[in-house]
Design an enzyme around this catalytic site. Sequence first.
Site, PDB file in Angstrom:
ATOM      1  N   LYS A  24      35.458 129.493  35.351  1.00  0.00           N
ATOM      2  CA  LYS A  24      34.013 129.649  35.523  1.00  0.00           C
ATOM      3  C   LYS A  24      33.739 130.244  36.897  1.00  0.00           C
ATOM      4  CE  LYS A  24      30.935 127.311  37.349  1.00  0.00           C
ATOM      5  NZ  LYS A  24      30.225 128.492  37.962  1.00  0.00           N
TER       6      LYS A  24
ATOM      7  N   GLU B 101      39.064 122.327  47.122  1.00  0.00           N
ATOM      8  CA  GLU B 101      38.986 123.033  48.397  1.00  0.00           C
ATOM      9  C   GLU B 101      37.514 123.096  48.745  1.00  0.00           C
ATOM     10  OE1 GLU B 101      38.186 125.327  51.109  1.00  0.00           O
ATOM     11  OE2 GLU B 101      38.655 126.987  49.751  1.00  0.00           O
TER      12      GLU B 101
ATOM     13  N   ARG C 195      34.554 137.046  59.892  1.00  0.00           N
ATOM     14  CA  ARG C 195      35.087 137.435  58.592  1.00  0.00           C
ATOM     15  C   ARG C 195      34.111 137.015  57.505  1.00  0.00           C
ATOM     16  NH1 ARG C 195      40.227 134.694  55.599  1.00  0.00           N
ATOM     17  NH2 ARG C 195      40.724 136.346  54.110  1.00  0.00           N
TER      18      ARG C 195
ATOM     19  N   CYS D 231      34.722 129.085  54.414  1.00  0.00           N
ATOM     20  CA  CYS D 231      34.951 127.685  54.740  1.00  0.00           C
ATOM     21  C   CYS D 231      35.877 127.524  55.938  1.00  0.00           C
ATOM     22  CB  CYS D 231      35.513 126.933  53.533  1.00  0.00           C
ATOM     23  SG  CYS D 231      37.010 127.689  52.867  1.00  0.00           S
TER      24      CYS D 231
ATOM     25  N   GLU E 241      27.927 123.115  58.025  1.00  0.00           N
ATOM     26  CA  GLU E 241      28.476 124.471  58.024  1.00  0.00           C
ATOM     27  C   GLU E 241      27.358 125.485  58.260  1.00  0.00           C
ATOM     28  OE1 GLU E 241      32.085 125.613  55.394  1.00  0.00           O
ATOM     29  OE2 GLU E 241      30.807 124.355  54.161  1.00  0.00           O
TER      30      GLU E 241
ATOM     31  N   SER F 286      44.754 132.224  56.750  1.00  0.00           N
ATOM     32  CA  SER F 286      44.942 132.403  55.314  1.00  0.00           C
ATOM     33  C   SER F 286      46.122 133.319  55.039  1.00  0.00           C
ATOM     34  CB  SER F 286      43.682 132.990  54.680  1.00  0.00           C
ATOM     35  OG  SER F 286      42.569 132.154  54.899  1.00  0.00           O
TER      36      SER F 286
END
Length: 498
Positions: free
Chosen positions: A196, A272, A300, A306, A402, A462
Amino acid sequence: MPTIEKTTTSEPGAEAERRVLASVPAGVFVAGEWRAPASGRTFEVTDPATELPLTAAVADGGPGDAAAALEAAVAAQDGWAATAARERAEILRRAFDALVARTDDLALLITLEMGKPLPESRAEVAYAAEFLRWFSEQAAHVGGGYRAAPGGGQRLITHRQPVGPSLLITPWNFPLAMGTRKVGAAVAAGCTMVLKPAELTPLASFVLADVLAEAGLPPGVLNVVSTTDPAAVVAPLLADPRLRKLSFTGSTDVGALLLRQAADNVLRTSMELGGNAPLIVFDDADLDAAIEGTLLAKMRNMGQSCVAANRVFVHESVAGEYAERLTAGMTALRVGRGTEPGTDVGPLIDARQRNKVGALVDDAVAHGAVLHGGGPRGDVGFFYAPAVLTEVPGTARLTREEIFGPVAAVSTFREEQEVVAAANDTRYGLVGYVFTRDLARALRVGEQLETGMVGINQGLVSNPAGPFGGVKHSGLGREGGDEGIEEYLEVKYLAVAG
């Protein structure tokens, strides 16, 4: 196969945009076929730079479509689990090659639906493709064990087998890479899936489904249902005992709700979730590297990540020079539509996100922070110019929430233990960043930070070969690395007499 209807525009590059949009399949993808949604409804996907619809023909799936998708996944599970690992690996490798070959078109599609500048979109395609290659290499190396029982009279055999049908829920900020990070691991492990995608950015997921089908993924292994009513689609899937796994990337609040729903069927879960990343600059840091790393960790994806640096702590002895140089770097970035050459900062995803960033900045200023640059930009599009906040007090909301936008919040510190305590003073624990020339300090502080990942003298952590994930309210489990495929495997132990 139905295709997406596209809008027309007279701006440069419009023909390429029309061609790319026309190549995207539409409908819900169930058992290897694109179908009209059972509801008969569709919804628009909007370009955040123009506020104009890119398409009005995205399938608005409902519970019936979700049920059909799970049925297809369940029907395909046994055959897919029995498929040779090498064959699964070859499918992923072919899909990797296909994504790389289509980099320019996929990058343009990501920019259109999400807004990021084309160079960042190309980087996302490369990142997304690398997950397929990484997991193609992992598929044939799932291990097991064989040993004699210490007391004798028995052999202990362990092996790993697929968890089973999995529900994968992806966010809007990395519409292709978050799909491949989950799908690649599930394919390699032998799990079937219902994907989804986020309603704001579903188009890249549709292309991913097509690419995998062309690469030889059997019908029913991957099924895709887009929707504007996630609760109506997700809740019945989580309540179905045939579903065995949930993987979600998104906000902590939604993740907590899904965990409660997943508990009834004791589903394997990977979460996550949100972050509140500290970035610490010590007095001995290489300021060139620190500024470069901060800009990368902060800007970025326009800060919509996150792992974006949310709270910047700078030693008081270098704070003045650091803030001056960071402000110069941030305010020099060019704001514009992501398709325009030279654009550094695209729009935020929607008006809600832009308003949230503005509200957090206003709150910080009301609590005493000093604002340098920034603010909404232009009459059309969800643009917000990069900003730096200095003298940010701990009472400001953005020290706890955040930002998810192009705003760097800077405060100062004096002692190491003081800044470690401040960095850990949050319910989140996804990533932290440390800049120092002192290796012992880097290791010491990195070990003390309550985060799942730490960047040392760099603003990017990452990597498909590294285990991505956090602690505390930032989530459960890991994606990527050697650990990523384990999230889709169960360990079976066989006790053999003799």
